[in-house]
Design a protein around this motif. Structure first.
Motif, PDB file in Angstrom:
ATOM      1  N   LEU A  71       0.836  -1.200   0.000  1.00  0.00           N
ATOM      2  CA  LEU A  71       0.000   0.000   0.000  1.00  0.00           C
ATOM      3  C   LEU A  71       0.871   1.249   0.000  1.00  0.00           C
ATOM      4  CD1 LEU A  71      -2.784   1.461   0.448  1.00  0.00           C
ATOM      5  CD2 LEU A  71      -2.269   1.324   2.874  1.00  0.00           C
ATOM      6  N   ILE A  72       1.833   1.259   0.891  1.00  0.00           N
ATOM      7  CA  ILE A  72       2.655   2.460   1.047  1.00  0.00           C
ATOM      8  C   ILE A  72       3.515   2.697  -0.191  1.00  0.00           C
ATOM      9  CG2 ILE A  72       4.624   3.393   2.318  1.00  0.00           C
ATOM     10  CD1 ILE A  72       3.357   2.191   4.841  1.00  0.00           C
ATOM     11  N   LEU A  76       1.139   4.848  -2.499  1.00  0.00           N
ATOM     12  CA  LEU A  76       1.406   6.189  -1.978  1.00  0.00           C
ATOM     13  C   LEU A  76       2.684   6.772  -2.568  1.00  0.00           C
ATOM     14  CD1 LEU A  76       0.475   5.740   1.795  1.00  0.00           C
ATOM     15  CD2 LEU A  76      -0.765   7.034   0.091  1.00  0.00           C
ATOM     16  N   HIS A 132     -15.368  16.253  -3.857  1.00  0.00           N
ATOM     17  CA  HIS A 132     -14.495  16.039  -2.704  1.00  0.00           C
ATOM     18  C   HIS A 132     -13.287  15.185  -3.034  1.00  0.00           C
ATOM     19  CE1 HIS A 132     -17.458  17.833  -0.056  1.00  0.00           C
ATOM     20  NE2 HIS A 132     -18.376  17.075  -0.634  1.00  0.00           N
ATOM     21  N   GLY A 196     -10.931  19.933   3.015  1.00  0.00           N
ATOM     22  CA  GLY A 196     -10.249  19.457   1.825  1.00  0.00           C
ATOM     23  C   GLY A 196      -9.572  20.600   1.090  1.00  0.00           C
ATOM     24  N   ALA A 199      -6.452  21.759   2.882  1.00  0.00           N
ATOM     25  CA  ALA A 199      -5.318  20.868   2.654  1.00  0.00           C
ATOM     26  C   ALA A 199      -4.722  21.115   1.276  1.00  0.00           C
ATOM     27  CB  ALA A 199      -5.768  19.414   2.783  1.00  0.00           C
ATOM     28  N   ASP A 206       0.700  14.912  -0.584  1.00  0.00           N
ATOM     29  CA  ASP A 206       0.323  13.815   0.300  1.00  0.00           C
ATOM     30  C   ASP A 206      -0.861  13.017  -0.239  1.00  0.00           C
ATOM     31  OD1 ASP A 206       0.357  12.180   2.437  1.00  0.00           O
ATOM     32  OD2 ASP A 206      -0.329  13.638   3.906  1.00  0.00           O
ATOM     33  N   ALA A 207      -1.787  13.693  -0.900  1.00  0.00           N
ATOM     34  CA  ALA A 207      -3.043  13.035  -1.251  1.00  0.00           C
ATOM     35  C   ALA A 207      -3.044  12.459  -2.664  1.00  0.00           C
ATOM     36  CB  ALA A 207      -4.198  14.023  -1.106  1.00  0.00           C
TER      37      ALA A 207
ATOM     38  N   THR B 233      -9.870  15.376   1.963  1.00  0.00           N
ATOM     39  CA  THR B 233      -9.023  15.201   0.787  1.00  0.00           C
ATOM     40  C   THR B 233      -7.602  15.665   1.133  1.00  0.00           C
ATOM     41  OG1 THR B 233     -10.981  15.787  -0.450  1.00  0.00           O
ATOM     42  CG2 THR B 233      -8.925  15.647  -1.674  1.00  0.00           C
ATOM     43  N   GLY B 234      -6.714  14.687   1.299  1.00  0.00           N
ATOM     44  CA  GLY B 234      -5.323  15.049   1.555  1.00  0.00           C
ATOM     45  C   GLY B 234      -5.018  15.467   2.972  1.00  0.00           C
ATOM     46  N   TYR B 236      -5.384  13.926   7.027  1.00  0.00           N
ATOM     47  CA  TYR B 236      -5.829  12.869   7.934  1.00  0.00           C
ATOM     48  C   TYR B 236      -5.470  13.247   9.360  1.00  0.00           C
ATOM     49  CZ  TYR B 236      -5.550  10.660   3.392  1.00  0.00           C
ATOM     50  OH  TYR B 236      -5.673  10.415   2.056  1.00  0.00           O
ATOM     51  N   ALA B 274      -0.398   9.945   5.421  1.00  0.00           N
ATOM     52  CA  ALA B 274      -1.138   8.833   4.820  1.00  0.00           C
ATOM     53  C   ALA B 274      -0.417   7.513   5.075  1.00  0.00           C
ATOM     54  CB  ALA B 274      -1.296   9.073   3.316  1.00  0.00           C
ATOM     55  N   GLU B 275       0.917   7.564   5.165  1.00  0.00           N
ATOM     56  CA  GLU B 275       1.681   6.339   5.385  1.00  0.00           C
ATOM     57  C   GLU B 275       1.476   5.775   6.791  1.00  0.00           C
ATOM     58  OE1 GLU B 275       5.762   6.495   4.343  1.00  0.00           O
ATOM     59  OE2 GLU B 275       5.389   7.184   2.306  1.00  0.00           O
ATOM     60  N   GLN B 276       0.954   6.601   7.691  1.00  0.00           N
ATOM     61  CA  GLN B 276       0.765   6.158   9.072  1.00  0.00           C
ATOM     62  C   GLN B 276      -0.670   5.705   9.336  1.00  0.00           C
ATOM     63  OE1 GLN B 276       3.170   5.936  11.166  1.00  0.00           O
ATOM     64  NE2 GLN B 276       4.795   7.102  10.173  1.00  0.00           N
ATOM     65  N   ASP B 278      -2.270   3.095   8.941  1.00  0.00           N
ATOM     66  CA  ASP B 278      -2.494   1.781   9.527  1.00  0.00           C
ATOM     67  C   ASP B 278      -2.573   1.841  11.052  1.00  0.00           C
ATOM     68  OD1 ASP B 278      -2.949  -0.066   7.505  1.00  0.00           O
ATOM     69  OD2 ASP B 278      -0.829  -0.119   6.974  1.00  0.00           O
ATOM     70  N   LYS B 300     -14.290   6.120  -1.065  1.00  0.00           N
ATOM     71  CA  LYS B 300     -13.675   5.699  -2.322  1.00  0.00           C
ATOM     72  C   LYS B 300     -12.200   6.057  -2.389  1.00  0.00           C
ATOM     73  CE  LYS B 300     -17.327   7.272  -4.794  1.00  0.00           C
ATOM     74  NZ  LYS B 300     -17.831   8.094  -5.872  1.00  0.00           N
ATOM     75  N   PRO B 302      -8.553   5.919  -2.397  1.00  0.00           N
ATOM     76  CA  PRO B 302      -7.782   4.673  -2.537  1.00  0.00           C
ATOM     77  C   PRO B 302      -6.970   4.314  -1.292  1.00  0.00           C
ATOM     78  CG  PRO B 302      -7.137   6.295  -4.213  1.00  0.00           C
ATOM     79  CD  PRO B 302      -8.206   6.923  -3.411  1.00  0.00           C
ATOM     80  N   VAL B 303      -6.557   5.310  -0.550  1.00  0.00           N
ATOM     81  CA  VAL B 303      -5.768   5.036   0.659  1.00  0.00           C
ATOM     82  C   VAL B 303      -6.680   4.563   1.788  1.00  0.00           C
ATOM     83  CG1 VAL B 303      -4.180   6.018   2.321  1.00  0.00           C
ATOM     84  CG2 VAL B 303      -4.074   6.731  -0.065  1.00  0.00           C
ATOM     85  N   ARG B 306      -8.372   0.913   1.519  1.00  0.00           N
ATOM     86  CA  ARG B 306      -7.524  -0.264   1.712  1.00  0.00           C
ATOM     87  C   ARG B 306      -7.250  -0.580   3.181  1.00  0.00           C
ATOM     88  NH1 ARG B 306      -5.570   1.636  -3.182  1.00  0.00           N
ATOM     89  NH2 ARG B 306      -5.446   0.035  -4.776  1.00  0.00           N
ATOM     90  N   LEU B 307      -7.694   0.294   4.083  1.00  0.00           N
ATOM     91  CA  LEU B 307      -7.433   0.051   5.504  1.00  0.00           C
ATOM     92  C   LEU B 307      -8.310  -1.092   6.010  1.00  0.00           C
ATOM     93  CD1 LEU B 307      -7.281   3.747   6.702  1.00  0.00           C
ATOM     94  CD2 LEU B 307      -5.351   2.201   6.297  1.00  0.00           C
TER      95      LEU B 307
END
Lengths: 352, 363
Positions: A71-72, A76, A132, A196, A199, A206-207, B233-234, B236, B274-276, B278, B300, B302-303, B306-307
């Motif tokens: 995943l990472i 990402l 969004h 959003g 950010a 990041d996103a 969005t972007g 967390y 985002a990498e954290q 989990d 929806k 993608p990150v 998948r959790l």
């Protein structure tokens, strides 16, 4: 693009006695820069907020294997790295293009209202159209950037005479001011708190997900081809509109193609990463300091240098604020500002 | 209870980073001893005390003296015109059968201080709303109050002193942060100010009992890990263990995880990479908050999708929309909103643990 600038201006400081040697050293420098970019790409895939071992990263990259590492790395870091290269290259190139096109050493892609147009379109999309997702932001950002640019060009061209660099810059500043105000008005009066948008508006990679990268890639490619092809014509423009015209360059057409390229590049970059303004300003100056004023070299070097700066900044931003991340726009400014000051102090900025 | 995510004006002024830093700074001094089930027990050294009221009936109790973090406030006679300026201060008053003449609010269109659990306190229509973030002192003075409560939502010493010239002011009990006064001390300190401490304590005990009943009915929840997270969005964020919304989970028997506790410390919330994610996604239960209207889009993402907690359906989805009363019930964490949160939250938690990815009613 000889149809645009039919007479290619010789780079003024290229010593006539040794153009070959200079050319060879620049080609070598370009290879070295691309090599440096590859190193940063490897770092970008290897280093992140989550401290994965290099072997884990390699396995996840090559074999996938599911789980957190895949995943990472695959979902990402790889898209994020691609986005960093794309955004950096686009902004570096657009900055160089803008500075040459407007003959303004302080020009950056924000100057023609591109960022403000993209931001306004995104805010409207979030506020009134329930958008969004970053993948949906992209279209609005491109439309907003395009509309703002057309508006600036129309404003800059009204009245007597053709659109001069000064009038374009003034129109850009005015449109930016209006759009920024309108953006604030929407954010302040709309019921939804724009997390959003906040950010996005800081400027971050990041996103970014892979679908977003694929969405904007065509725009960056077309914009880059147009921009790099303009190199010889920009050398003519550098001599001033009248002299360029006297030499056979079609100044108005060059300017329109240049603005189109800038809009594609900046609209795409801004859509992905939010407004990152510093790259477009500082990268061309750094590049010009060692390539000299020949746009045929400045443009490709600005692409590579922009990509290196954005990606390296992003990697640094991932680790300095653990477990959070520092936005790439903040890091580029922190790194870029001292570099910029150093260059300004060391030598006079190359005249445009 | 200021919401780091939910204040566009402030976000505009400071920028996201500055805003969050300001929040973090303001919350860094938090010293709530909040752990499972004990989030509402006041720290032993800082129990709100009132002199001359214990064991006596309210009408004969005055004057009463209430202790809080800015010192002591004496209320000479039973207050008749109460301005409940703190964000959720009207709830303990309504619970005690008192209708304040004006109540605190963000006074923005995304926020409504009147909720299903306190609307019965205002049978004659909506009370006047006062901005508690930027207090308009002239407006407060014009109401001629005889008591001002400023317990939840935060107050500066300067504002406290200015308000004190208008009427006696009750502020945050010593030892609690502005954004996280649990319903226990919140209700008791306001109960003291109106001379109804014993009643207030009884009301608190009822809510404590309601949470105890939840734990008793769901022994399997004990020891399961749970957390609140916010996804935009972007951006967390994960909530700290002392944030009011988190105490709904801990009071219901769930536990936060040590590695998240270590990261968030006493902060209200913490932005994570985002990498954290989990760290959040591996928990047994996650309650996600996002922008109004954005739930489907975030699901929806993608990150996010998948959790583990999302894939397996062990997630509750909500927004901070003013109609999402479950969110506000947890976020207010008052003596009145607690039972509402339990009533609406327990079925959602049950559904999430069964893997059904439930959606909060207003989301």
């Amino acid at each position: 693009m000889t149809t645009l600038g039919q007479t290619v201006a010789r780079p003024p400081d290229a010593a006539p006695s040794a153009p070959g040697r200079r050319r060879a050293s620049l080609v070598l420098a370009l290879f070295v820069s691309v090599g440096a970019l590859l190193v940063v790409v490897v770092l970008s895939i290897g280093v992140g907020s989550n401290n994965l071992a290099p072997s884990t990263v390699w396995n996840a990259l090559v074999h996938g294997g599911g789980g957190e590492a895949e995943l990472i790395v695959r979902h990402l870091r790889v898209p994020r790295t691609a986005a960093g290269v794309m955004v950096g290259a686009a902004l570096g190139l657009a900055g160089a293009l803008m500075q040459s096109l407007t003959r303004n050493p302080l020009a950056d892609p924000g100057l023609l209202g591109v960022n403000a147009g993209a931001a306004f379109a995104i805010v409207v999309a979030i506020a009134y159209l329930d958008v969004h997702q970053l993948g949906e932001y992209v279209w609005f950002a491109l439309i907003g950037a395009g509309v703002a640019t057309v508006l600036v060009y129309v404003l800059g061209s009204t009245g007597r005479g053709a659109a001069s660099p000064v009038r374009l810059v003034l129109a850009g500043a005015a449109v930016t001011a209006v759009l920024t105000g309108a953006t604030s008005a929407v954010v302040l009066t709309n019921g939804i708190a724009f997390n959003g948008f906040r950010a996005w508006s800081v400027g971050s990679l990041d996103a970014v997900t892979s679908d977003v990268v694929w969405q904007v890639l065509p725009f960056v490619v077309v914009g880059s081809v147009l921009a790099v092809a303009l190199g010889p014509a920009l050398n003519a423009i550098a001599l001033g509109d009248q002299l360029a015209a006297a030499m056979g360059a079609k100044v108005a057409r060059i300017r329109v193609v240049g603005i189109l390229a800038t809009t594609l590049l900046c609209g795409a970059a801004t859509a992905v990463a939010g407004p990152i303004t510093f790259i477009g300003l500082v990268v061309p100056h750094v590049v010009r300091a060692f390539t000299g004023p020949d746009n045929r070299w400045i443009l490709p070097f600005s692409m590579v240098a922009g990509a290196i700066l954005v990606l390296a900044s992003d990697v640094i931003g991932r680790v300095v604020l653990w477990p959070s991340e520092l936005e790439v726009s903040v890091v580029t400014a922190v790194i870029g500002a001292p570099v910029f000051i150093l260059i300004v102090r060391r030598r006079r900025l190359a005249q445009l | 209870m200021r919401h780091p995510h939910a204040s566009p004006l402030r976000a505009q002024g400071l920028g996201r980073r500055g805003f969050l830093t300001a929040m973090g700074g303001g919350l860094a001094a938090v010293a709530v001893a909040g752990c499972t089930n004990s989030a509402n027990d006041p720290p032993a050294s800082a129990e709100p005390t009132s002199k001359g009221t214990s064991g006596t009936e309210p009408p004969s109790a005055f004057p009463v003296t209430v202790t809080h973090k800015f010192g002591e406030t004496t209320i000479p006679a039973a207050p008749q015109r109460i301005v409940a300026l703190g964000q959720t201060d009207c709830d303990p008053l309504v619970a005690l059968g008192i209708t304040p003449i004006a109540i605190g609010s963000f006074v923005e269109d995304w926020y409504d201080p009147i909720h299903p659990w306190n609307e019965q306190g205002f049978p004659d229509g909506r009370p006047e709303e006062l901005n508690f973030v930027e207090v308009d002192f002239e407006k407060v003075a014009a109401l001629a109050p005889d008591l001002i409560t400023m317990v939840s939502g935060g107050i500066t010493k300067k504002d406290y002193e200015t308000l004190s010239k208008i009427a006696p002011v009750v502020a945050v009990p010593e030892g609690y942060t502005d954004s996280a006064v649990p319903y226990g001390p919140h209700t008791v300190v306001i109960g003291q100010a109106v001379g109804r401490e014993e009643e207030a304590k009884a009301l608190v005990a009822e809510v404590d009992a309601a949470y105890a009943a939840v734990r008793e009915a769901h022994p399997d929840w004990a020891g399961l890990s749970a957390i609140h997270a916010e996804a935009y969005t972007g951006l967390y964020q994960v909530l700290g263990r002392n944030a009011p919304r988190t105490t709904f989970l801990t009071s219901s028997g769930f536990a936060t995880t040590p590695d998240l506790d270590e990261l968030t410390g006493d902060k209200y919330s913490l932005e994570i990479s985002a990498e954290q994610l989990d760290l959040v996604g591996d928990l047994d239960l996650v309650i996600w908050t996002t922008d109004p209207g954005a739930v489907a889009d975030i699901q929806k993402n993608p990150v996010i999708k998948r959790l583990a907690a999302v894939q397996e359906g062990h997630s509750i989805w909500m927004t901070y929309d003013k109609d999402d009363e479950f969110f506000w019930a947890m976020d207010c964490n008052t003596v009145l909103s607690g039972p509402y949160a339990i009533e609406h939250g327990v079925p959602l938690v049950e559904a999430a643990l069964a893997g059904q990815s439930p959606l909060s009613e207003g989301a």
